[in-house]
Design a protein around this motif. Structure first.
Motif, mmCIF file in Angstrom:
data_model
loop_
_atom_site.group_PDB
_atom_site.id
_atom_site.type_symbol
_atom_site.label_atom_id
_atom_site.label_comp_id
_atom_site.label_asym_id
_atom_site.label_seq_id
_atom_site.Cartn_x
_atom_site.Cartn_y
_atom_site.Cartn_z
ATOM 1 N N ASN A 1 39.714 46.095 48.077
ATOM 2 C CA ASN A 1 40.597 44.933 48.215
ATOM 3 C C ASN A 1 40.717 44.497 49.673
ATOM 4 O OD1 ASN A 1 41.286 44.507 45.523
ATOM 5 N ND2 ASN A 1 42.845 46.110 45.552
ATOM 6 N N ALA A 2 40.815 45.472 50.554
ATOM 7 C CA ALA A 2 41.004 45.164 51.974
ATOM 8 C C ALA A 2 39.734 44.615 52.627
ATOM 9 C CB ALA A 2 41.472 46.412 52.715
ATOM 10 N N GLN A 3 38.557 45.060 52.143
ATOM 11 C CA GLN A 3 37.290 44.687 52.778
ATOM 12 C C GLN A 3 36.433 43.808 51.871
ATOM 13 O OE1 GLN A 3 36.557 45.335 55.828
ATOM 14 N NE2 GLN A 3 37.929 47.006 56.421
ATOM 15 N N GLN A 4 37.067 43.009 51.020
ATOM 16 C CA GLN A 4 36.296 42.249 50.032
ATOM 17 C C GLN A 4 35.420 41.168 50.659
ATOM 18 O OE1 GLN A 4 38.927 40.066 47.444
ATOM 19 N NE2 GLN A 4 40.541 40.011 48.993
ATOM 20 N N GLU A 5 35.678 40.801 51.915
ATOM 21 C CA GLU A 5 34.850 39.793 52.580
ATOM 22 C C GLU A 5 33.643 40.408 53.275
ATOM 23 O OE1 GLU A 5 35.349 36.653 52.197
ATOM 24 O OE2 GLU A 5 37.156 37.015 51.026
ATOM 25 N N ASP A 6 33.601 41.728 53.377
ATOM 26 C CA ASP A 6 32.500 42.420 54.063
ATOM 27 C C ASP A 6 31.491 42.891 53.023
ATOM 28 O OD1 ASP A 6 30.840 44.311 55.418
ATOM 29 O OD2 ASP A 6 32.383 44.526 56.951
#
Length: 757
Positions: free
Chosen positions: A597-602
């Motif tokens: 959830n925290a790194q969904q753009e990576d």
């Protein structure tokens, strides 16, 4: 009017401002206020007019030699020159003594780095005298031999830097030299060489560049060089014709003698031509200090001219040409010109060579060019990798060679070529010789690049290579050495099995007190060890790695690079069922979802986390936890249509396994795949249901009705048959239906299949 009888051929400069001698303040004021002219009488009583400049007094002396009485001469100067206060007599003596000693030392030829070595034709039977400059200028109006003599005498004066300023003020002499060069350079190579050499002496000092440019000597040199290169080509063609004639009729002595005579003549002409090219190119190199002048040279194709000159054999000329190209190579346009003219191919023939300066300058030029990808390809094609590898043994050139090879090793296409040279063994020896002292960054960076290739990694591990690297990396906590080890560990095959002995040592480096970048490399090396025989469960328990891995999964608990390596490490150990169960019990799966959830753009994070789920669903214990206790399948369904192809691929494979073992999630996954597969059709159906009696679908985007005023029921070509979308149009022939019934429609241009449902 002031008169002085002196004894020296050299002159004594007396500068009021910033000079070696001072005068009384009142006398200094007189000098500035009045313009004086001094006439100096020589020993024979011949009058000589002393030059008068603002705030400057020049006194000429004759016959200053070892027999001269310095004290008497100094008193004479002070007595006759009222501008020098008597209290300055000791300083005058000191200056005269300096001039005498300098004159002796001047007899020994000295050449600065910017100077040219003397060449044939400079010899004279008389000593040049600055007082006879007018006579030398008169010789420039005579025939060619006298012009050569006059230019040579002026050249002897110009080679003494003390004379340059005075020569510069003689506009008649410089103008005459420029005129003779412009009119007669084709008639005599010696004359052209000598005159250009005179202007070269001025070009060696930046403050005189304006005067050299004023006479357009640079443009004239460009024309001369271009003409001489064309003459060289003609000489080569003529010589080849005579050589061919000699080969065809080798028994004919006349033809053989003619060829030998032509070859000797060619050698003599070549020596003089290369002297001319050297001095002309050196002058242009000096003028190129000004980027505006350099741009003018480029517009006249200076790069093409220089690259063409690389075919010569004269080493001094080649040093100059390569130095010029090196200076030009820092600009993009010039670098592109060198790529177009295949300069690298011509430079490759110069390596290796015994001429130290030529070798060093060539390597520096290649280093400048090696920043370009296309030129690196040319270097590889020219066979520079083995040549540069052999030069690594030369300590004086090692650094340059290593930097060039490092740039070449950046490209994955060329990494494998290093395995077939002696480059890697030499590098490993250098690493070993470093001991515990810091390594050169170029050396270890080069090794890191090479280790990324499988064949190179095998060569690195030969003998005790890996053992030596591990010892240095673990003992010194060397991050770069561990990075090299990590690259070696990523290759499948025999090299990976060599790491089994070091798993414990690497796992022990995950302590809290270790530097984070060092832990990243150690953890990355462990994550690469996908070895079936390795007991990961024992490693996790013995070194208590599970809590360490879980703690590092929390967003913000460490740098992203370390967290990513932790995720990759979890994926590696999850291949083992017992390890996967340990992960599930520790709550790592929930931590992974939180991290997702925290790194969904990576994309890198998302791909690695999904890969962990893919590994875990192979084992029943972790599969049940993922399916029943977490929302991981829902996240995977959302990622099914991610723009990243790798993420989509891993998601599809993971969801296929989940669908096979869980019917409920299987229906959801199938429904989502159906919805996405037919999203356009479903969107149309939903929009029609929301419309008013279907009217929105009776019109196109431009507002015009699709059917115009017709009735859709009268469109028989849109009817469905019992077998598919077969138009009921009477224009279709019976043969068409026969082919369709026989199943031949799919072979050559038939109707497409049914709609995707």
């Amino acid at each position: 009017m002031e008169k002085l009888q002196a004894e020296d051929a050299r002159y004594l400069k007396r500068k009021v401002k910033g000079g070696s001698l001072d005068v009384h303040p009142t006398e200094k004021a007189l000098i500035v206020q009045y313009e004086l002219e001094a006439t100096i009488l020589g020993e024979m009583g011949d009058p000589m007019v002393g030059e008068r400049k603002e705030c400057q007094k020049i006194i000429r002396l004759k016959s200053l030699n070892a027999n001269t009485d310095i004290a008497s001469l100094a008193r004479k100067v002070v007595e006759e020159c009222r501008l020098i206060h008597p209290s300055k007599l000791p300083e005058v003596e000191q200056l005269l003594f300096y001039l005498l000693n300098r004159k002796k030392s001047d007899k020994r030829e000295k050449h600065s780095p910017r100077d040219l070595a003397p060449f044939e034709g400079l010899e004279l039977d008389e000593e040049a005298n600055i007082n006879r400059i007018d006579h030398y200028v008169e010789l420039l109006y005579e025939d060619i031999p006298e012009k050569v003599r006059g230019a040579t005498l002026i050249l002897h004066l110009a080679r003494n830097p003390d004379n340059l300023e005075e020569l510069l003020q003689n506009e008649t002499a410089l103008g005459a030299l420029a005129r003779v060069l412009r009119e007669d350079w084709k008639q005599s190579v010696d004359l052209a060489t000598t005159i250009i050499y005179v202007f070269f002496c001025f070009s060696s000092f930046s403050q005189f560049h304006g005067q050299v440019t004023h006479y357009k000597i640079g443009a004239l040199c460009m024309n001369i060089i271009e003409h001489e290169l064309k003459r060289y080509d003609l000489w080569q063609d003529e010589l080849q014709k005579k050589a061919a004639a000699c080969d065809d009729d080798h028994k004919n002595q006349n033809v053989k003698k003619e060829h030998e005579k032509a070859f000797k003549k060619y050698q003599g002409l070549l020596i003089k031509q290369e002297q001319l090219l050297r001095v002309a190119l050196h002058l242009l190199l000096n003028l190129a200090e000004d980027t505006r002048t350099e741009l003018k040279m480029r517009n006249k194709n200076i790069v093409h001219t220089l690259v063409k000159t690389l075919d010569r054999e004269d080493e001094e000329l080649l040093v100059l040409v390569v130095s010029f190209l090196k200076k030009l190579s820092i600009f993009l346009e010039n670098k592109n010109d060198m790529a177009e003219t295949y300069a690298v191919e011509k430079l490759a023939r110069l390596l290796p060579c015994k001429h130290e300066d030529l070798l060093n300058t060539t390597l520096r030029l290649l280093l400048n060019l090696s920043f370009d990808t296309g030129l690196r390809s040319q270097m590889v094609q020219a066979g520079l990798i083995p040549k540069l590898s052999s030069l690594l043994a030369d300590e004086s050139q090692r650094q340059l060679c290593m930097c060039i090879l490092y740039h070449i090793s950046v490209d994955d296409r060329f990494k494998s070529m290093f395995a077939y040279t002696d480059c890697i063994p030499q590098l490993m020896k250098m690493l070993f010789d470093c001991g515990e002292s810091p390594m050169d960054p170029e050396l270890i960076s080069f090794c890191i690049n090479l280790a990324a290739n499988k064949r190179n990694a095998q060569v690195i591990c030969e003998g005790n290579g890996l053992k030596m690297l591990m010892k240095r990396g673990l003992k010194l906590k060397d991050v770069l050495t561990m990075k090299m080890i990590r690259n070696v560990s990523q290759h499948d095959g025999p090299t990976k099995n060599l790491f089994i002995d070091y798993v414990g040592d690497l796992a022990a480096q995950t302590g809290v007190e270790e530097r984070e970048e060092y832990v990243i490399e150690c953890l990355g090396t462990l994550a690469n060890l996908t070895i079936p025989d390795l007991d990961w469960e024992l490693v996790l328990k013995e070194y208590n790695l599970v809590p360490f891995l879980k703690d590092r999964l929390k967003p913000g608990s460490a740098e992203d690079d370390l967290i990513l390596e932790v995720v990759i490490m979890i994926g590696t150990v999850s291949m083992d069922g017992s390890c996967a169960a340990m992960m599930a019990k520790s709550g790592i799966i929930s931590a992974l979802i939180e991290l997702l959830n925290a790194q969904q753009e990576d994309d890198e994070f998302v791909c690695q986390i999904v890969y962990v789920f893919y590994k875990m669903v192979f084992h029943q214990a972790t599969r049940d936890v993922i399916i029943k206790d977490t929302q991981a399948p829902a996240y995977l369904i959302d990622l099914m249509h991610d723009k990243n192809a790798e993420i989509r691929k891993v998601c599809d494979n993971t969801l296929d396994i989940i669908a096979e073992y869980d019917e409920e999630w299987g229906r959801k996954i199938q429904s989502e795949k159906f919805r996405w597969h037919n999203s356009q059709w479903l969107e149309m159906v939903d929009n029609r249901a929301m419309g008013d009696d279907g009217e929105p679908f009776m019109y196109g985007d431009d507002g015009e009705p699709f059917m115009h005023n017709g009735d859709i029921l009268e469109r028989r070509d849109l009817f469905y048959s019992a077998d598919g979308i077969i138009p009921a149009d009477s224009t279709i022939s019976p043969e068409f239906f026969i082919d369709y019934q026989n199943g031949d429609m799919g072979q050559a241009g038939g109707f497409p299949g049914r709609p995707r449902m």
